[in-house]
Design a protein around this motif. Structure first.
Motif, short mmCIF file in Angstrom:
data_model
loop_
_atom_site.label_atom_id
_atom_site.label_comp_id
_atom_site.label_asym_id
_atom_site.label_seq_id
_atom_site.Cartn_x
_atom_site.Cartn_y
_atom_site.Cartn_z
N GLY A 370 9.03 25.59 3.35
CA GLY A 370 8.38 24.91 2.24
C GLY A 370 8.42 23.40 2.29
O GLY A 370 9.01 22.77 1.40
N LYS A 373 2.61 21.11 0.81
CA LYS A 373 2.19 21.56 -0.51
C LYS A 373 1.71 23.01 -0.47
O LYS A 373 1.91 23.77 -1.42
CB LYS A 373 1.10 20.65 -1.06
CG LYS A 373 1.59 19.25 -1.42
CD LYS A 373 0.46 18.42 -2.04
CE LYS A 373 0.98 17.04 -2.45
NZ LYS A 373 -0.11 16.22 -3.06
N LYS A 376 4.71 25.27 -0.44
CA LYS A 376 5.34 25.27 -1.77
C LYS A 376 4.52 26.10 -2.75
O LYS A 376 5.08 26.77 -3.63
CB LYS A 376 5.50 23.84 -2.27
CG LYS A 376 6.56 23.04 -1.51
CD LYS A 376 6.68 21.62 -2.04
CE LYS A 376 7.75 20.85 -1.27
NZ LYS A 376 7.87 19.45 -1.75
#
Length: 492
Positions: A370, A373, A376
Motif C-alpha cells: 500500500g 493511492k 490504498k
C-alpha cells in the motif's frame, strides 16, 4: 388415559372444530406497527450483542497495556464471551419453555447491563474474564428467545424479512460503539476502557426498562400454556396496532406434540442424530457445518482483528473507519435478503464465498503493497467488502440448515450447524493471536481465512438445492434422499 379423559379430549376437539389456527389469525392481521414494535424491543438483543462484542474486541489493547497481558490472554478474554454465548444459547431453550420468551429477553438485557457495569470495576484480567463470560451467557439467553417470538408473531410471508431486519440491529450496536470510541479517542491508541464499558451498557439498560413495561409475551406460547385469555388479549392488541381486525379472534388451542411423551429425551436425540448423520445426509451435514464454521471464523475473527490493526493502518482515522465498516454491513444484509428470495441457495453461497475471498485478497494486497493511492484504495475496498459480504452467508447458510432436514431432525440439524458457528466464534480471537505470535504479522491470518473460503467454495456443489427440497416421512430403515426425475429435486 381414563375414559373420562378421552371423552373430555373429544369434546375439546369438537369445540375447536371449525376454528382457525392461531398462525392463520396472525397472517390475517398482517405485518405492521405491532411487529415493528416487537422487533425493536425483542430484536434489540442483537443490538446489545453487536455493541458488547465490538466493545470488548476494541478495548483489549488497552487492557493489555494496563495489565501487561500476553497475546493469548488477550484473545482468551474475547473467547470467553463467545463461550458464554454458546452456553446461553443452549440453556435458553428449556428456560424459555419454562418461564417464557419475554422473561428471557428481559433477563438478557438486565444481565448484560449488570455485567457491563461490574466489569468497569475489575481489578485483574481474570476478574474481567469471568464477568465477561457471564455477560456472554446473558447475551446467549436472549437470542433464541427472540427467534422464537419473531417466528410466532410474524406472518408466514414476512418471516425471512423479519429475521434479516432484526439482525440488522447488530450493525446499529456496532455503530453506537464506534461512535462512542470516536468521542473518546479517534486514533484508538489510548482508550479509557472503564468509561467506554459504562457507555456500552446504556443500550441494555434502556431496552430492559422499556421491555419490562411494554414487551408482550408470544401469544403462541401463552396459548400453549393454556392461558387463552391472555393470548387473545395480545392478538387483539396486535390487531389494533396494525388496524387490521381479523374476521374472528377465537382460535384453535395449540396442542402439545404427544409423540414427545412416547419416548425418552435420550431416545429422541438418538433418533434425530441417526437421521442427521445417516449416510444420505452425512456429506451435506458435514459441508454445511464447515460452511457455518468458516463463516463465523472469518466474520468474528475480523471483528476482533480490525480494532487491533486499523490504528496502524488508518493514521488517526481508525475509529471513524470502524463506524464506516459497520455501515457497510447494512448493504450486505439487504443483498443477502435479495439473493435469498431471487437466487438458489447454492448460487447465493457461491457468490458470497467468491466475493469474500476476493475482498480478503484485496485487503492483503493493499496492506502489503500500500504505497500508491490505488493500492490504498484496494485496502479500503477489501476492508469494506469483508464487513459487507458475510451477512449474505449468515442469511443463506442458516436458512439452508432449516431446510435440509426432515421435520423430526430439523432442530437437531440446525443446532449442529449453529454449534459449529459458535465454536468458530469462540476460537477466532485465539486463532488470530496465535497466528500473529507465530508469524510476527497479521496478514497470514487474513490469508488463512481466504484459503478456507476458497476451499468452502468447491464444497458447495456437494449440498442439495434446499429451496426446492421436498420432505416426506423418513423411513425407519434408511431415511434416504431420492431424486425426483420429473421435477429434478430431492425428496425424502
Amino acid at each position: 388415559m381414563s375414559k373420562h379423559g378421552d371423552q373430555r379430549g373429544e369434546e375439546e376437539a369438537s369445540s375447536d372444530c371449525g376454528q382457525p389456527e392461531l398462525q392463520d389469525i396472525i397472517d390475517q392481521i398482517g405485518m405492521g406497527p405491532a411487529q415493528i414494535f416487537w422487533g425493536i424491543l425483542g430484536g434489540g438483543v442483537w443490538l446489545a450483542d453487536g455493541a458488547e462484542l465490538l466493545l470488548v474486541s476494541s478495548v483489549t489493547r488497552s487492557l493489555q497495556n494496563e495489565w501487561h497481558l500476553t497475546p493469548y490472554m488477550k484473545g482468551m478474554i474475547v473467547s470467553a464471551v463467545y463461550l458464554g454465548i454458546l452456553i446461553g444459547n443452549y440453556s435458553s431453550g428449556p428456560c424459555s419453555q419454562r418461564f417464557g420468551r419475554r422473561e428471557m429477553i428481559v433477563a438478557s438485557y438486565s444481565g448484560i447491563f449488570l455485567c457491563g457495569i461490574l466489569s468497569c470495576a475489575s481489578a485483574s484480567a481474570y476478574e474481567f474474564l469471568a464477568i465477561r463470560f457471564l455477560g456472554g451467557i446473558f447475551i446467549g439467553v436472549g437470542q433464541p428467545a427472540w427467534l422464537a417470538i419473531s417466528s410466532e408473531v410474524t406472518p408466514a410471508y414476512w418471516k425471512v424479512a423479519m429475521a434479516a431486519a432484526s439482525q440488522s440491529l447488530f450493525v446499529f450496536g456496532e455503530m453506537y460503539v464506534a461512535f462512542v470510541i470516536m468521542m473518546d479517542d479517534m486514533t484508538m491508541q489510548v482508550l479509557h476502557w472503564r468509561l467506554l464499558l459504562r457507555f456500552g451498557a446504556l443500550p441494555s439498560l434502556c431496552l430492559a426498562t422499556i421491555s419490562m413495561a411494554y414487551l408482550n409475551e408470544s401469544p403462541v406460547f401463552l396459548a400453549m400454556q393454556g392461558r387463552i385469555k391472555e393470548a387473545r388479549s395480545v392478538v387483539e392488541s396486535m390487531a389494533r396496532q396494525n388496524q387490521s381486525m381479523p374476521t374472528q379472534l377465537s382460535f384453535r388451542q395449540p396442542r402439545r406434540h404427544m409423540g414427545a411423551a412416547d419416548a425418552s429425551l435420550l431416545s429422541q436425540m438418538r433418533r434425530q442424530m441417526s437421521v442427521v448423520f445417516h449416510i444420505t445426509y452425512l456429506v451435506p451435514t458435514t459441508v454445511l457445518i464447515y460452511t457455518c464454521f468458516t463463516l463465523n471464523l472469518t466474520y468474528f475473527g475480523c471483528l476482533f482483528a480490525f480494532p487491533q490493526v486499523l490504528p496502524a493502518l488508518m493514521h488517526g482515522q481508525a475509529a471513524s473507519e470502524l463506524l464506516v465498516g459497520a455501515l457497510w454491513e447494512l448493504p450486505g444484509l439487504a443483498l443477502g435478503l435479495l439473493l435469498g428470495i431471487s437466487a438458489t441457495r447454492r448460487t447465493a453461497l457461491k457468490f458470497y464465498l467468491s466475493a469474500l475471498s476476493c475482498f480478503l485478497l484485496c485487503f492483503i494486497i493493499g496492506v502489503h503493497y500500500g504505497e500508491s493511492k490505488l493500492l490504498k484504495a484496494m485496502l479500503l475496498v477489501g476492508y469494506y467488502g469483508v464487513k459487507c459480504v458475510p451477512n449474505i452467508g449468515f442469511i443463506v447458510a442458516y436458512q439452508m440448515s432449516a431446510e435440509l432436514y426432515p421435520t423430526e431432525a430439523r432442530t437437531m440439524g440446525s443446532a449442529l450447524c449453529l454449534a459449529g458457528g459458535r465454536l468458530a466464534a469462540m476460537l477466532a480471537p485465539m486463532v488470530y493471536e496465535c497466528v500473529v505470535t507465530w508469524t510476527g504479522g497479521f496478514l497470514p491470518f487474513f490469508l488463512a481465512m481466504a484459503t478456507m473460503c476458497v476451499s468452502n467454495l468447491y464444497l458447495v456443489d456437494l449440498l442439495p438445492e434446499t429451496s426446492t427440497l421436498r420432505h416426506d416421512e423418513v423411513s425407519k430403515d434408511d431415511g434416504a434422499l431420492a431424486q425426483d426425475p420429473e421435477k429434478g429435486v430431492h425428496v425424502v
